[in-house]
Design an enzyme around this catalytic site. Structure first.
Site, PDB file in Angstrom:
ATOM      1  N   CYS A   1     -10.048  -3.442  -9.704  1.00 22.58           N
ATOM      2  CA  CYS A   1      -9.482  -2.268  -9.037  1.00 22.58           C
ATOM      3  C   CYS A   1      -8.081  -2.552  -8.499  1.00 22.58           C
ATOM      4  O   CYS A   1      -7.468  -1.693  -7.875  1.00 22.58           O
ATOM      5  CB  CYS A   1     -10.407  -1.766  -7.945  1.00 22.58           C
TER       6      CYS A   1
ATOM      7  N   ARG B   1     -15.417   1.425  -0.727  1.00 23.42           N
ATOM      8  CA  ARG B   1     -15.091   0.113  -0.159  1.00 23.42           C
ATOM      9  C   ARG B   1     -15.087   0.238   1.354  1.00 23.42           C
ATOM     10  O   ARG B   1     -14.475   1.149   1.908  1.00 23.42           O
ATOM     11  CB  ARG B   1     -13.728  -0.361  -0.633  1.00 23.42           C
TER      12      ARG B   1
ATOM     13  N   HIS C   1       0.812  -1.222   0.000  1.00 26.07           N
ATOM     14  CA  HIS C   1       0.000   0.000   0.000  1.00 26.07           C
ATOM     15  C   HIS C   1       0.837   1.260   0.000  1.00 26.07           C
ATOM     16  O   HIS C   1       0.384   2.319  -0.417  1.00 26.07           O
ATOM     17  CB  HIS C   1      -1.016  -0.042   1.137  1.00 26.07           C
TER      18      HIS C   1
ATOM     19  N   GLU D   1     -11.025 -11.220  -4.431  1.00 20.81           N
ATOM     20  CA  GLU D   1      -9.577 -11.158  -4.221  1.00 20.81           C
ATOM     21  C   GLU D   1      -9.066 -12.350  -3.417  1.00 20.81           C
ATOM     22  O   GLU D   1      -7.884 -12.454  -3.130  1.00 20.81           O
ATOM     23  CB  GLU D   1      -9.185  -9.831  -3.561  1.00 20.81           C
TER      24      GLU D   1
ATOM     25  N   ASN E   1      -4.409  -7.301  -6.542  1.00 19.10           N
ATOM     26  CA  ASN E   1      -3.254  -7.184  -5.632  1.00 19.10           C
ATOM     27  C   ASN E   1      -3.250  -8.350  -4.645  1.00 19.10           C
ATOM     28  O   ASN E   1      -2.230  -8.987  -4.402  1.00 19.10           O
ATOM     29  CB  ASN E   1      -3.300  -5.866  -4.865  1.00 19.10           C
ATOM     30  N   ASP E   2      -4.432  -8.592  -4.073  1.00 24.93           N
ATOM     31  CA  ASP E   2      -4.523  -9.708  -3.134  1.00 24.93           C
ATOM     32  C   ASP E   2      -4.731 -11.036  -3.854  1.00 24.93           C
ATOM     33  O   ASP E   2      -4.172 -12.054  -3.455  1.00 24.93           O
ATOM     34  CB  ASP E   2      -5.661  -9.461  -2.130  1.00 24.93           C
TER      35      ASP E   2
END
Ligand code: PEP
Ligand code: MG
Length: 578
Positions: free
Chosen positions: A504, A334, A191, A433, A456-457
């Site tokens: 996203c 979110r 992040h 994710e 990302n995850d």
């Protein structure tokens, strides 16, 4: 001149002086005092204890209001440490005997207690070490009259060099005198890296032992696009990078000219290109880059760099502001996604062995329904002021989704009974994710209005590679055939159930994968706003027929490298690169 290599985390070139930054550490001098000063030092010590007690009580009160009494009681342990007569008396008697300043003696006494607790074979008592250390830092800060260390004091523009930066550190850099940053550790989708992109700060992470190689004042070149850091460059290197910096700006400028054009392929397929934001004050920048809405508002940043919890009213004001600022454009809010590398000590989330697999995101929210409902109600109330959508992170299966939706329903009922308006048709979606969610999309799709793929995850969980660990960064491959297949199956499942599917995660803003994702049928691409003009350029230059063909071929390949090379060759052939 020395050149170091690291992981490119945020594009662009920065040239400037280095500033070595360390976390808040109190260097307390071993300073003597005279007999006459003993009384005043005791007074300073007592005042620091009182001030700290007041801070903790305030914090406890706010937590009781927001999260409930049980959570607030956690701070009783902190108050007990503050009131511990043995510690206080030992500090005072040693001050009198050794004639040293209160801060020095206090720090020494505390160190001794921490060591004793660490030796005890009792897990409960061992855990008290973090209480003692936390309180100790607060008292020391008050004793030394220091404010929490942040970046406000930087007088000139610098390049920050640090072992690591937390996402909250990075958030605090916003609009400060920071040109770029370089860290010893970290990954491309940590992040901290994501924040750097949002703030358009060049960054290179995972540069081995960089803090040992750079001194404050060294002149640095940071090439965030290629992951290079140059220390004290010679004149010709400096000139070369100055030219590259100008070229980078030129390309950015050429892309920017496209920003207001719609994301539509030459054969008429319209998709949405939206922005990811962490903070509401990024809105002018995302509009400037031509965002068609917000595909991910990471609300957890709202909880950072503060010691209390945001109230429902604060949430409401922030979401209303974003909804109004984006007016007709959609905004996906979110819900809180804390945990992993987004760690907040004041919420008393314990440090875990595997934080990315631990008590985070929706799991944490479902265990704290009062806190969660404050956020849900605020989103609902703000939904009348624009086009808001709601999205849950880290859904691992249908039960979690149902529990979250049940709490949302409770909030709706309460608002209805109070006669408070909200958008009854607000869309609710799930992030996909977690691999178990990706494999049960047919079940999940029946109970949501959309999916947003959190690559990302999803990549870190499906390839089993920590997204913020530079040592395994080479394995973190968005083009891994396993990942591509998962993405295809998520999009297909969404479309079979007649819901739209967005992305996203950072992959959605990586130009190398735009055509493949378009060909797989992705409906919405959400990304750091700097990438929007380039992604629009690609979408506007390739037909859906070409994209489908390229995606189908990419799916037949066996390695990430083959996929990337194939994608690059197609880009050349179709002249998609500027
Ligand atoms: C993701 O995991 O892809 C995502 C967008 O969420 P975050 O990066 O905040 O975990
Ligand atoms: Mg995620």
């Amino acid at each position: 001149m020395i050149e170091l290599k690291g992981i490119p985390a945020s594009g662009g070139i920065a040239i400037g002086p280095a500033y070595l930054w360390t976390k808040e550490e109190f260097v307390v001098p071993k300073q003597g005092i005279s007999d006459e000063q003993i009384a005043s030092q005791i007074q300073i010590f007592e005042e620091a204890l009182i001030k700290t007690r007041r801070e903790i009580l305030d914090l406890q009160r706010k937590i009781a209001d927001e999260m409930g009494q049980t959570e607030a009681e956690i701070f009783d342990a902190h108050l007990l440490v503050l009131e511990d007569r043995t510690i206080i008396e030992e500090v005072i008697s040693r001050m009198k005997k050794e004639k040293l300043i209160a801060a020095y003696i206090f720090q020494d006494v505390l160190k001794k207690y921490v060591q004793v607790f660490l030796r005890i074979e009792d897990e409960y008592l061992k855990e008290r070490v973090s209480d003692i250390s936390d309180v100790g830092r607060r008292v020391l800060r008050n004793l030394l009259g220091k404010a929490a260390k942040h970046f406000e004091d930087l007088q000139e523009k610098v390049i920050l060099v640090s072992h690591d930066l937390s996402p909250s550190d990075t958030a605090a850099m916003h609009k400060k005198n920071i040109l770029a940053f370089v860290t010893n550790i970290g990954g491309k989708t940590s992040h901290t890296a994501i924040m750097a992109k949002s703030m358009e700060i060049a960054a290179v992470v995972g540069v081995e032992a960089v803090t040992l190689k750079i001194k404050t004042g060294d002149i640095l070149i940071v090439d965030g696009t290629n992951g290079a850091v140059i220390i004290n460059p010679d004149i010709s290197t400096l000139e070369k990078y100055q030219e590259e910096e100008t070229a980078f700006r030129d390309i950015t400028h050429r892309f920017i000219l496209l920003k207001d054009k719609p994301a539509v392929t030459p054969d008429g397929k319209r998709v949405q290109v939206a922005a990811n934001i962490e903070l509401p004050d990024e809105i002018p920048s995302i509009i400037e880059h031509g965002a068609e809405g917000i595909g991910l508002y990471r609300t957890e940043f709202f909880y950072m760099n503060r010691t209390d919890l945001p109230s429902e009213e604060e949430h409401y004001e922030a979401y209303k502001f974003v909804a109004e600022a984006m007016s007709e454009q959609s905004v996906i809010i979110r819900t809180l996604d804390l945990g992993g590398d987004k760690f907040l000590s004041h919420l008393e989330i314990p440090r875990e062995m595997s934080p990315f697999l631990g008590w985070r995101a929706i799991r944490y929210c479902l265990a704290r329904p009062d806190m969660f409902k404050a956020q849900l109600s605020a989103v609902l109330r703000a939904s009348c002021h624009g086009k808001l959508k709601l999205m849950y992170p880290m859904i691992s299966g249908i039960e979690e989704l149902r529990q979250a939706n049940l709490l949302l329903e409770e909030c709706k009922n309460k608002l209805r009974s109070q006669g408070m308006p909200f958008d009854e048709s607000m869309e609710v979606g799930a992030m996909i994710e977690v691999p178990s969610a990706a494999m049960t999309t047919d079940i999940l799709a029946k109970e949501v209005d959309f999916f947003s793929i959190g690559t990302n995850d999803l990549i870190q969980y499906s390839i089993a590679v920590d997204r913020s660990n530079e040592k395994v960064a080479y394995l973190y491959e968005p083009a891994h055939p396993g990942v591509l297949r998962l993405i295809k199956s998520i999009i297909d499942a969404g479309h079979n159930a007649n819901i739209w599917v967005g992305m996203c995660g950072e992959m959605g803003g990586d130009p190398l994968f735009t055509v493949i994702l378009l060909g797989l049928g992705l409906d919405e691409f959400s990304m750091p706003s700097v990438m929007i003009p380039e992604i629009k350029h690609i979408i506007r230059a390739v037909t859906m027929a070409q994209a489908k063909e390229i995606a189908a071929q990419a799916l037949t390949l066996s390695t990430s490298k083959e996929v990337e090379d194939f994608s690059r060759s197609k880009y050349k052939e179709l002249r998609l690169m500027i």
